[in-house]
Motif scaffolding. Structure first.
Motif, short mmCIF file in Angstrom:
data_model
loop_
_atom_site.label_atom_id
_atom_site.label_comp_id
_atom_site.label_asym_id
_atom_site.label_seq_id
_atom_site.Cartn_x
_atom_site.Cartn_y
_atom_site.Cartn_z
N MET A 138 1.07 -1.29 0.14
CA MET A 138 0.09 0.14 0.00
C MET A 138 0.89 1.00 -0.19
O MET A 138 2.19 1.65 0.42
N ILE A 139 0.16 2.23 -0.64
CA ILE A 139 0.61 3.05 -0.88
C ILE A 139 0.71 4.57 0.58
O ILE A 139 -0.52 4.71 1.18
N ARG A 140 1.92 4.86 1.50
CA ARG A 140 1.45 5.32 2.52
C ARG A 140 2.50 6.59 2.93
O ARG A 140 3.30 6.94 2.53
N ASN A 141 1.56 8.13 2.84
CA ASN A 141 2.09 8.84 2.97
C ASN A 141 2.84 9.54 4.32
O ASN A 141 2.32 9.32 5.60
N GLY A 142 4.12 10.55 4.51
CA GLY A 142 4.59 10.51 5.29
C GLY A 142 3.50 11.13 6.91
O GLY A 142 4.44 10.87 7.94
N ARG A 143 2.79 11.95 5.83
CA ARG A 143 2.05 13.14 7.21
C ARG A 143 1.75 12.11 7.71
O ARG A 143 1.77 11.97 9.65
N ASP A 144 0.34 11.19 7.57
CA ASP A 144 -0.14 10.27 8.20
C ASP A 144 0.38 9.12 8.81
O ASP A 144 0.18 8.90 10.17
N SER A 145 1.72 8.40 8.86
CA SER A 145 2.50 7.88 9.20
C SER A 145 3.56 8.08 10.47
O SER A 145 3.28 7.93 11.15
N LEU A 146 3.31 9.59 10.35
CA LEU A 146 4.36 10.38 11.42
C LEU A 146 2.97 10.05 12.69
O LEU A 146 3.05 10.29 13.72
N VAL A 147 2.01 10.36 12.07
CA VAL A 147 0.54 11.23 13.26
C VAL A 147 0.03 9.41 13.80
O VAL A 147 0.09 9.44 14.56
N LEU A 148 1.05 8.87 12.43
CA LEU A 148 -0.45 7.34 13.33
C LEU A 148 1.07 6.77 14.78
O LEU A 148 1.00 6.04 15.17
N GLU A 149 1.68 6.61 14.45
CA GLU A 149 3.36 6.86 15.53
C GLU A 149 3.15 8.05 16.94
O GLU A 149 2.93 7.21 17.84
N ALA A 206 8.49 7.14 4.16
CA ALA A 206 7.54 7.00 2.79
C ALA A 206 8.86 8.70 2.01
O ALA A 206 9.79 9.25 2.76
N PRO A 207 8.76 8.51 0.93
CA PRO A 207 9.60 9.30 -0.04
C PRO A 207 9.44 11.11 0.54
O PRO A 207 8.32 11.03 0.23
#
Length: 260
Positions: A138-149, A206-207
């Protein structure tokens, strides 16, 4: 940061030809396009390695005991008269304290300016690929990834601050434009990040949001933890990060007073 300010005004461009030997405590791999976080205690260091080349590691930092104190990009750059990060530079909190120090760096340039991509940007650049159909691809963006952490520690979107992009290079033009430099980090590029206070750190592989390359091809990063100094000690008086500039010396004093 004004474009007329040299990117290395405070420190010469430094690139380690070798890395100091360390005794690993533990290690992990942050897979491509995923996210990870940890509480990293004072005196602990992370050796961070771009495994395949072309990685981007977005990172945000918070004081573990009081997350209202967090990494401040503007103060970090202003205090050290720089528009990039490398060996000898430190990361400042918004209370004027040193959170972490870059003690070794084989690459020589890490981006503190480019920010992090969100869902809309990634959908425009890469399309969509959801877990229901693509599973780990799946494609994960950086902003949502950091918010999830951050959510794991009771923090949310409003707590997201300007991030560092390790392994990426963004040049600032005379007109103020930000230009991503492709091919900057190669396989094996490494930096050592030493923590001067108990720090909550969140990461995303994420890129970079300014990376023009398509398709979506994030890269993994290896993280190796080791003890740089005892938790009841501090960086020595002649430490290169502490002595790099007078501002850094004062920042270390502010941090040391937390643990006096």
């Amino acid at each position: 940061m004004p474009s007329s300010l040299p990117a290395d005004a405070a420190l010469p461009a430094t690139r380690d030809t070798s890395l100091p030997a360390v005794t690993p405590l533990w290690e992990t791999v942050i897979p491509a396009g995923t996210h990870w976080s940890a509480v990293l205690r004072r005196g602990l260091a992370l050796r961070i390695v771009d495994i395949e080349g072309g990685a981007n590691l977005a990172a945000v930092f918070y004081r573990q005991e009081d997350p209202l104190e967090r990494y401040n990009m503007a103060d970090t750059l202003k205090a050290q008269h720089t528009a990039h990060l490398t060996r000898g530079h430190v990361l400042y909190s918004d209370m004027g304290r040193v959170m972490a120090s870059i003690t070794a760096d084989t690459l020589g340039w890490h981006d503190p300016l480019g920010g992090v991509g969100d869902a809309a940007l990634f959908a425009q650049k890469y399309g969509t690929a959801r877990y229901q159909t693509h599973r780990n691809d799946m494609i994960r963006n950086g902003r949502d990834s950091l918010v999830l952490e951050l959510a794991k520690y009771g923090l949310g979107e409003r707590d997201l601050v300007a991030n560092v992009n390790f392994f990426s290079k963004v040049a600032v033009g005379d007109d103020g434009a930000l230009d991503f430099v492709p091919g900057h980090s190669r396989a094996g590029s490494t930096l050592d990040l030493r923590f001067e206070m108990n720090t909550l750190a969140a990461f995303s592989t994420a890129p970079h949001p300014l990376d023009p390359r398509t398709p979506y091809e994030p890269k993994p990063v290896r993280v190796i933890a080791y003890r740089a100094y005892a938790a009841d000690a501090s960086a020595p008086a002649d430490d290169p990060c502490r002595t790099a500039c007078p501002e850094n010396g004062r920042g270390f004093i502010n941090t040391d007073r937390l643990f006096a």
